[in-house]
Scaffold this motif. Sequence first.
Motif, PDB file in Angstrom:
ATOM      1  N   ARG A   1      31.304  31.012  53.865  1.00 52.14           N
ATOM      2  CA  ARG A   1      32.431  30.768  54.672  1.00 52.14           C
ATOM      3  C   ARG A   1      33.569  31.001  55.119  1.00 52.14           C
ATOM      4  O   ARG A   1      34.033  30.354  55.725  1.00 52.14           O
ATOM      5  CB  ARG A   1      31.080  29.698  55.491  1.00 52.14           C
ATOM      6  CG  ARG A   1      29.991  30.243  55.854  1.00 52.14           C
ATOM      7  CD  ARG A   1      29.404  28.306  56.766  1.00 52.14           C
ATOM      8  NE  ARG A   1      29.508  27.591  55.390  1.00 52.14           N
ATOM      9  CZ  ARG A   1      29.487  26.125  56.064  1.00 52.14           C
ATOM     10  NH1 ARG A   1      29.509  25.801  57.405  1.00 52.14           N
ATOM     11  NH2 ARG A   1      29.249  25.082  54.816  1.00 52.14           N
ATOM     12  N   GLY A   2      33.939  31.346  53.691  1.00 51.07           N
ATOM     13  CA  GLY A   2      35.706  31.420  53.565  1.00 51.07           C
ATOM     14  C   GLY A   2      35.814  29.725  53.702  1.00 51.07           C
ATOM     15  O   GLY A   2      37.150  29.314  53.769  1.00 51.07           O
TER      16      GLY A   2
ATOM     17  N   THR B   1      37.387  36.113  49.913  1.00 56.35           N
ATOM     18  CA  THR B   1      36.064  36.731  50.952  1.00 56.35           C
ATOM     19  C   THR B   1      36.991  37.486  52.267  1.00 56.35           C
ATOM     20  O   THR B   1      36.741  38.172  53.469  1.00 56.35           O
ATOM     21  CB  THR B   1      35.511  35.347  51.835  1.00 56.35           C
ATOM     22  OG1 THR B   1      36.024  34.694  52.218  1.00 56.35           O
ATOM     23  CG2 THR B   1      34.431  35.118  50.518  1.00 56.35           C
TER      24      THR B   1
ATOM     25  N   ASN C   1      37.066  36.045  55.386  1.00 51.75           N
ATOM     26  CA  ASN C   1      36.616  35.422  56.338  1.00 51.75           C
ATOM     27  C   ASN C   1      37.511  34.218  56.158  1.00 51.75           C
ATOM     28  O   ASN C   1      38.828  32.699  55.765  1.00 51.75           O
ATOM     29  CB  ASN C   1      34.967  34.580  55.906  1.00 51.75           C
ATOM     30  CG  ASN C   1      34.441  35.472  55.162  1.00 51.75           C
ATOM     31  OD1 ASN C   1      34.463  36.423  56.548  1.00 51.75           O
ATOM     32  ND2 ASN C   1      33.536  35.622  54.806  1.00 51.75           N
ATOM     33  N   HIS C   2      37.782  33.203  57.542  1.00 48.92           N
ATOM     34  CA  HIS C   2      39.198  32.270  58.144  1.00 48.92           C
ATOM     35  C   HIS C   2      40.618  32.147  57.712  1.00 48.92           C
ATOM     36  O   HIS C   2      41.233  31.214  57.671  1.00 48.92           O
ATOM     37  CB  HIS C   2      37.947  31.040  58.249  1.00 48.92           C
ATOM     38  CG  HIS C   2      37.118  30.289  58.229  1.00 48.92           C
ATOM     39  ND1 HIS C   2      36.919  30.440  60.382  1.00 48.92           N
ATOM     40  CD2 HIS C   2      35.434  30.425  58.008  1.00 48.92           C
ATOM     41  CE1 HIS C   2      35.302  30.300  60.061  1.00 48.92           C
ATOM     42  NE2 HIS C   2      34.803  30.681  59.033  1.00 48.92           N
ATOM     43  N   TYR C   3      40.661  33.593  57.220  1.00 51.71           N
ATOM     44  CA  TYR C   3      42.001  33.732  57.167  1.00 51.71           C
ATOM     45  C   TYR C   3      42.126  33.596  55.893  1.00 51.71           C
ATOM     46  O   TYR C   3      43.363  33.576  55.443  1.00 51.71           O
ATOM     47  CB  TYR C   3      42.941  33.842  57.875  1.00 51.71           C
ATOM     48  CG  TYR C   3      42.723  33.916  59.542  1.00 51.71           C
ATOM     49  CD1 TYR C   3      43.307  34.854  60.212  1.00 51.71           C
ATOM     50  CD2 TYR C   3      42.409  33.067  60.783  1.00 51.71           C
ATOM     51  CE1 TYR C   3      43.414  35.690  60.927  1.00 51.71           C
ATOM     52  CE2 TYR C   3      41.915  33.789  60.765  1.00 51.71           C
ATOM     53  CZ  TYR C   3      42.611  34.233  61.867  1.00 51.71           C
ATOM     54  OH  TYR C   3      42.755  34.998  63.034  1.00 51.71           O
ATOM     55  N   ASP C   4      41.130  33.579  54.565  1.00 51.29           N
ATOM     56  CA  ASP C   4      41.222  32.956  53.843  1.00 51.29           C
ATOM     57  C   ASP C   4      41.562  34.774  52.829  1.00 51.29           C
ATOM     58  O   ASP C   4      40.778  35.349  52.211  1.00 51.29           O
ATOM     59  CB  ASP C   4      39.796  33.044  52.504  1.00 51.29           C
ATOM     60  CG  ASP C   4      40.259  31.220  53.514  1.00 51.29           C
ATOM     61  OD1 ASP C   4      40.997  30.502  53.985  1.00 51.29           O
ATOM     62  OD2 ASP C   4      38.596  30.507  53.759  1.00 51.29           O
ATOM     63  N   ASP C   5      42.581  34.807  52.546  1.00 47.36           N
ATOM     64  CA  ASP C   5      43.162  36.167  51.949  1.00 47.36           C
ATOM     65  C   ASP C   5      44.346  35.884  51.476  1.00 47.36           C
ATOM     66  O   ASP C   5      45.735  37.210  50.762  1.00 47.36           O
ATOM     67  CB  ASP C   5      43.951  37.252  53.283  1.00 47.36           C
ATOM     68  CG  ASP C   5      44.521  36.661  54.575  1.00 47.36           C
ATOM     69  OD1 ASP C   5      45.347  35.870  53.836  1.00 47.36           O
ATOM     70  OD2 ASP C   5      44.818  37.377  55.628  1.00 47.36           O
TER      71      ASP C   5
END
Length: 320
Positions: free
Chosen positions: A165-166, A224, A226-230
């Motif tokens: 789910r990030g 991931t 997801n949710h801007y986890d980058d």
Amino acid sequence: MRTRRTLLTALLTATAASATLTTASFAAAPARTIEVSTAAQLKAALTGASPGDTIHLADGTYSGNFKTSVAASAGSRITLTGSAKAVLTAGGGYGLHLNGAAYWTVKGVTVTGGQKGIMIDSARGVVVDTVTVHGLDMEGVHFRKSSRDGVIRNSRIHDTGNDGRGMGEGIYVGTANTLSDKSDNVQILGNTIGPDVGGEAIDLKEGTTGGKVSGNTFDGRGLTGNHYDDSWVDVKGNNYVIENNTGKNTLNNGYETHTQQSGWGCGTVFRGNRSTLTGATGDKQLAINVTNHSGGCKTTVYASNTVTGGRGLTNIPVTP
């Protein structure tokens, strides 16, 4: 005269002895080393510890969810210690929860399994030192509910965010979408975070101020998105110092600042960080991406930062 003097001397001696007895009766109990080898013993030690005590874990597996609300003091800390072979294994929930447990030191142990690793709530001055945290559905170590003046150092965090789910940050400071969590002055020093950390290696939330991220090593393989986890580090709090870190492999930028709430995501200083972006996708990645740089919300990026690959160092003017 001699009788009066004798009686007076006896009275003074008795009074002094009584005062000594009274002082002794209120003296602090001596610090203990509590040896632990089972989960039941650990649970009892966590709730029964007193300031100055050391809880020493024998090597082995401790299954369950472990928590304490016992507070120590800056001058008389409580220490939970063991080797990396002393493994706290949770089947869900929190592996180790320090809830109001100010001035604890957690050293050497491994925390795995469960939803989250080490949760620090409403606890000032907690030190997490040389621990290993891995194999979690969500984040590894979280300073939350105004847990000020905490330190995490020399630790290894990997394999988090396994629910996809990030929400698998390595180290999380503060609470999203609120300014009431004042987990200020948290020091994140000399840790190795990644690979297979689903969220950012470090997420510094709005409402938190004045921390330091220094000397850490990041490997973004496993982000991931997801949710801007980058990215490796996302700074949404104020007046953080990000220095002398090394990062490789990312989905997007290396470091980012964001203004999630007005007046926040400001005052960050970046210096001496080394970024390798050759593992990033596309050609738009920056080592340091600043999303709000204005007169009232400044970020400083020093020329001592370096980058290999990607699009460049930063999107704001560099300070010599």
